[in-house]
Design an enzyme around this catalytic site. Structure first.
Site, mmCIF file in Angstrom:
data_model
loop_
_atom_site.group_PDB
_atom_site.id
_atom_site.type_symbol
_atom_site.label_atom_id
_atom_site.label_comp_id
_atom_site.label_asym_id
_atom_site.label_seq_id
_atom_site.Cartn_x
_atom_site.Cartn_y
_atom_site.Cartn_z
ATOM 1 N N SER A 164 0.855 -1.189 0.000
ATOM 2 C CA SER A 164 0.000 0.000 0.000
ATOM 3 C C SER A 164 0.887 1.234 0.000
ATOM 4 O O SER A 164 2.034 1.193 0.467
ATOM 5 C CB SER A 164 -0.889 0.009 1.250
ATOM 6 O OG SER A 164 -1.545 1.255 1.386
ATOM 7 N N TYR A 177 -2.564 -0.996 10.339
ATOM 8 C CA TYR A 177 -2.611 -1.278 8.908
ATOM 9 C C TYR A 177 -1.373 -0.723 8.204
ATOM 10 O O TYR A 177 -0.775 -1.386 7.350
ATOM 11 C CB TYR A 177 -3.886 -0.681 8.312
ATOM 12 C CG TYR A 177 -4.100 -1.020 6.860
ATOM 13 C CD1 TYR A 177 -4.363 -2.328 6.468
ATOM 14 C CD2 TYR A 177 -4.057 -0.037 5.882
ATOM 15 C CE1 TYR A 177 -4.572 -2.650 5.129
ATOM 16 C CE2 TYR A 177 -4.270 -0.338 4.541
ATOM 17 C CZ TYR A 177 -4.524 -1.648 4.175
ATOM 18 O OH TYR A 177 -4.727 -1.963 2.848
#
Length: 281
Positions: A164, A177
């Site tokens: 990401s 995350y």
């Protein structure tokens, strides 16, 4: 861009989701036999059915990326029907509210008195943080153990992990995350080196902001307008828009093509409209 994957067997974890579903369909269009894996059997089968309806070859299977036995059962079925895996897309992952703070910044007022519904850094649930790390990191490591074994024993293959853009620059409110995706980027590099002698290339893509079922309510209001966080994201994305799932396809196919990217190994490719490159000024 024409990439031919005829004769290849591709496995996509998290394939019932929006982004990985598009990737699974693109692999099938390139000629691969695709096994769509998802925790939700109906979601996996729905994507597989769409592929078959367009003339591709696909099966949908329920599999839990955190359970070796579940993955081993899926691998046995895939190998029996299609042959051993040549391409693994580690797409399963996600966040959890228990690993998320309510506010972007901590203030002394937050510490003075506990406020109902407000989660500070000091209130983060270790089990929730652990779940996010496990889902993203172990959810990549375990499928790789199961599906890369025959690659290593045979002619090799390709693994594509999903990192990401917040692995490059952590986002506010989501420490678990962000940290988990940073681990995926690091693990991608480690695997690329570790597997280099058995002809397995390992790379990753790092998507920026794409509207999915997981984040739609966070970024947009019911009327389609942007939330405050959605607006902040777009003002910090130089291209001024969210990505569409199709934006991932070209990068994925390039990295999986042994002719186009045969010497590309251990890279993490941002697909984020310039988000990670923008300082905010």
């Amino acid at each position: 861009m024409e990439v031919k994957l005829n004769g290849k067997v591709a496995v996509v974890t998290g394939g019932g989701g929006v982004l990985c579903g598009i990737m699974a369909k693109a692999l099938a269009k390139a000629g691969a036999k695709v096994a769509v894996l998802d925790l939700r059997a109906e979601a996996a089968e729905a994507v597989a059915e769409e592929i078959r309806a367009e003339g591709g070859v696909a099966m949908g299977l329920s599999a839990n990326v955190l359970e070796l036995a579940s993955l081993q059962a899926a691998e046995a079925k895939i190998s029996a029907e299609y042959g051993p895996c040549d391409i693994l897309i580690n797409g399963a992952g996600g966040n959890n509210p228990k690993g998320t703070t309510s506010k972007e910044f901590l203030t002394k007022e937050d510490l003075a008195a506990k406020v109902e519904g407000v989660t500070t850094f000091f209130d983060l649930d270790p089990a929730g943080v652990g779940f996010v790390f496990n889902l993203n990191f172990l959810g990549t490591l375990l499928p790789t153990q199961v599906f890369a074994r025959k690659m290593a024993e045979g002619k090799g293959g390709n693994i594509l992990n999903i990192s990401s853009m917040n692995a490059f620059c952590p986002l506010t409110k989501i420490p678990a995350y962000s940290g988990a995706k940073a681990a995926i980027s690091n693990f991608t590099q480690w695997l690329a080196v570790h597997f280099s002698k058995v002809n397995i290339r390992v790379n990753a893509i790092a998507p920026g902001f794409f509207l999915t079922n997981q984040n739609r309510a966070l970024l947009t209001n019911p009327d389609g307008s942007l939330t405050a966080r959605g607006n902040t994201i777009l003002t910090h994305t130089p291209m001024g828009k969210f990505g569409s799932p199709e934006d991932l396809v070209g990068a994925m196919l390039f990295l999986l093509d042994d002719e186009a990217a045969g010497f590309v190994n251990g890279v993490v490719l941002p697909i984020d409209g310039g988000f990670a490159a923008f300082s905010g000024v």
